[in-house]
Design an enzyme around this catalytic site. Structure first.
Site, PDB file in Angstrom:
ATOM      1  CG  ASP A  59       0.740 -16.237  29.421  1.00 35.93           C
ATOM      2  OD1 ASP A  59       0.741 -15.274  30.404  1.00 35.93           O
ATOM      3  OD2 ASP A  59       1.360 -15.875  28.493  1.00 35.93           O
ATOM      4  CG  HIS A  85       4.689  -8.564  24.320  1.00 35.88           C
ATOM      5  ND1 HIS A  85       5.842  -8.688  23.974  1.00 35.88           N
ATOM      6  CD2 HIS A  85       3.713  -9.387  24.288  1.00 35.88           C
ATOM      7  CE1 HIS A  85       5.649 -10.252  23.850  1.00 35.88           C
ATOM      8  NE2 HIS A  85       4.558 -10.631  23.788  1.00 35.88           N
ATOM      9  CD  GLU A  88       5.758 -14.155  26.258  1.00 35.65           C
ATOM     10  OE1 GLU A  88       5.026 -14.523  26.772  1.00 35.65           O
ATOM     11  OE2 GLU A  88       5.960 -13.868  25.087  1.00 35.65           O
ATOM     12  CD  GLU A  99       3.366 -13.207  30.660  1.00 34.73           C
ATOM     13  OE1 GLU A  99       2.426 -13.415  31.269  1.00 34.73           O
ATOM     14  OE2 GLU A  99       3.747 -13.931  29.712  1.00 34.73           O
ATOM     15  CG  ASP A 104       4.714 -17.305  28.999  1.00 37.07           C
ATOM     16  OD1 ASP A 104       4.944 -18.566  29.022  1.00 37.07           O
ATOM     17  OD2 ASP A 104       4.036 -16.707  28.074  1.00 37.07           O
ATOM     18  NE  ARG A 157       9.526 -14.842  21.922  1.00 39.02           N
ATOM     19  CZ  ARG A 157       8.491 -14.687  23.015  1.00 39.02           C
ATOM     20  NH1 ARG A 157       7.312 -15.009  22.705  1.00 39.02           N
ATOM     21  NH2 ARG A 157       8.518 -13.700  23.644  1.00 39.02           N
ATOM     22  CD  GLN A 198       5.165 -17.271  20.223  1.00 33.05           C
ATOM     23  OE1 GLN A 198       6.146 -17.280  20.833  1.00 33.05           O
ATOM     24  NE2 GLN A 198       4.179 -16.517  20.595  1.00 33.05           N
ATOM     25  CE  LYS A 219       4.103 -17.990  24.156  1.00 30.21           C
ATOM     26  NZ  LYS A 219       4.833 -16.551  24.916  1.00 30.21           N
ATOM     27  CB  THR A 268       5.370 -20.594  33.429  1.00 32.04           C
ATOM     28  OG1 THR A 268       4.874 -20.666  31.999  1.00 32.04           O
ATOM     29  CG2 THR A 268       4.865 -19.429  33.945  1.00 32.04           C
ATOM     30  CD  GLU A 272       8.293  -7.013  23.108  1.00 33.38           C
ATOM     31  OE1 GLU A 272       8.414  -7.857  23.993  1.00 33.38           O
ATOM     32  OE2 GLU A 272       7.863  -5.980  23.113  1.00 33.38           O
TER      33      GLU A 272
HETATM   34 MN    MN Z   1       3.103 -14.944  27.836  1.00 31.13          MN
END
Ligand code: MN
Length: 418
Positions: A125, A132, A198, A200, A230, A234, A237, A250, A254, A360
């Site tokens: 990834d 971002h 996420e 993507e 993904d 948080r 993370q 992560k 996915t 975000e």
């Molecule tokens: Mn990602």
């Protein structure tokens, strides 16, 4: 390029995601509960596994579609990909003499259960969306240090887990993990409280390589694209990521969309990467228009309630293309395999309604989002269904990927209880 008409009439409307111009590749559970390879056309799936069994497909090797994944087909290489696509396009075109022969191999898409289109060999990834990276860097480290010093010179990424990649429709279980917030004096083990998505795109490598490859070679080696979510914990993370990057945050899951849209279908939508703040080194320079104009959006539906649109953006917002990411991945001599999956990195546009993650959109949880139902969200709540959509819009036709959907199930009471 205008809409190519098919004798499958449902494929000929401007908003059908699967016109003859698309012909994406997927895998579905056939009536015998076995995995069959299929090609989407209108509201139907052409069962190519059964066509192969009945000797209606001519490829350089036998039993290509018997495995119920597209890996063996990818291994045949770009010339065979192009030939197969040309043959299918002619056979499904309006006026083709093969309508009667192929009609028995069409399966209604409605109600078909989709499975993973490929065996993912390895998953990497990236973090190649500038808005971002700037937003997340601002939240985690402050706006002065938002973009790491390497960011404008290489597409940075981490090696993910192929084992965690699932097809759209798979439920996702809220993970537990080790957490330590800024005001905690010690870490604790608890359910993730800041579970996120996420938005993507995923690029699927179709040709293996061994040693450094150029950006052009890398672009040639890509088989196609999927939507990719993904899922990201948080709070896990934020505690674990320094200095080696995300790990368990992560690794829960996915999700990818069920249909692989081939690079050939996306060719009319190619567009340029943005202006470069620093000239890229030669081995990463663009070799032409390397991105695609693909509208993307995210919706969130609370359990049993209608969905709210959270964000709209476009794949043209990336700073690095998949070809540049794949070329960079190979610079060390790293062998790359057909069946490898490369996540683009979260795609956010420059304005708030274009942000590709809840982190975000809610600015680290400080600015709750109000849904159409009146409820608010900072991160995902149990029972929420998150959906990614993608569409490249041509002259009277649309190229779609199928939904990329996942519902969040509550955390287990005790993950170590057997
Ligand atoms: Mn990602």
């Amino acid at each position: 390029m205008p809409l190519k008409k098919s004798w499958v009439a449902s494929a000929n409307t401007p908003d059908c995601p699967f016109p003859l111009n698309n012909l994406p590749y997927g895998v579905f559970l056939a009536t015998d509960d076995e995995r069959h390879c299929g090609v989407a056309i209108g509201d139907q799936i052409l069962d190519v596994t059964r066509m192969e069994e009945d000797s209606l497909i001519d490829l350089p090797e036998d039993y290509v579609f018997m495995t119920g994944v597209w890996n063996d087909f990818m291994d045949l290489g770009p010339q065979v990909w192009a030939g197969f696509r040309a043959t299918l396009t002619a056979a499904l075109a309006e006026g083709s003499d093969q309508q009667a022969a192929l009609t028995p191999y069409l399966v209604p898409m409605a109600g078909a259960k989709m499975a993973m289109p490929i065996d993912v060999i390895e998953y990497t990834d990236f973090y190649a969306g500038r808005n971002h990276a700037f937003n997340v860097g601002s939240l985690f480290r402050g706006p002065e240090n938002a973009l790491p010093p390497n960011w404008l010179h290489i597409p940075i990424g981490y090696n993910g887990r192929a084992s965690s990649v699932v097809v759209s429709g798979t439920d996702i279980r809220r993970p537990w993990g080790q957490l330590k917030g800024p005001n905690d004096d010690k870490p604790r083990f608890a359910p993730c409280a800041r579970f996120d998505i996420e938005l993507e795109m995923g690029a699927i490598v179709g040709v293996s390589s061994d040693g450094p490859i150029t950006v052009q070679e890398a672009d040639d080696n890509i088989f196609g694209y999927v939507l990719l979510n993904d899922w990201s914990a948080r709070d896990i993370q934020a505690w674990e990521y320094q200095p080696l990057g995300p790990f368990q945050a992560k690794a829960t899951a996915t999700t990818i969309s069920p249909w692989i849209v081939t690079k050939a279908a996306l060719e009319p939508f190619r567009c340029d990467t943005p202006e470069r703040e620093f000239e890229l080194l030669d081995h990463l320079k663009d070799c032409g228009p390397m991105l695609y104009d693909i509208d993307l959006d995210i919706t969130l539906a609370p359990e049993g309630k209608p969905a709210t649109a959270l964000s709209r953006t476009n794949y043209n917002q990336m700073y690095y293309s998949a070809g540049q990411q794949l070329a960079h991945h190979s610079t060390s001599g790293c062998p790359m395999n057909a069946g490898d999956l490369l996540g683009s990195g979260t795609i956010s546009g420059p304005t708030k309604p274009e942000r590709g993650s809840l982190l975000e959109l809610s600015w680290g949880g400080k600015e709750p989002i109000t849904l159409d139902t009146g409820e608010t969200r900072t991160f995902i709540e149990d029972g929420d269904t998150l959906t990614l959509n993608g569409a490249a819009r041509g002259d009277g036709y649309t190229i779609g990927f199928g939904d990329c959907v996942g519902k969040l199930l509550p955390a287990l009471e005790d993950p170590y209880q057997r």
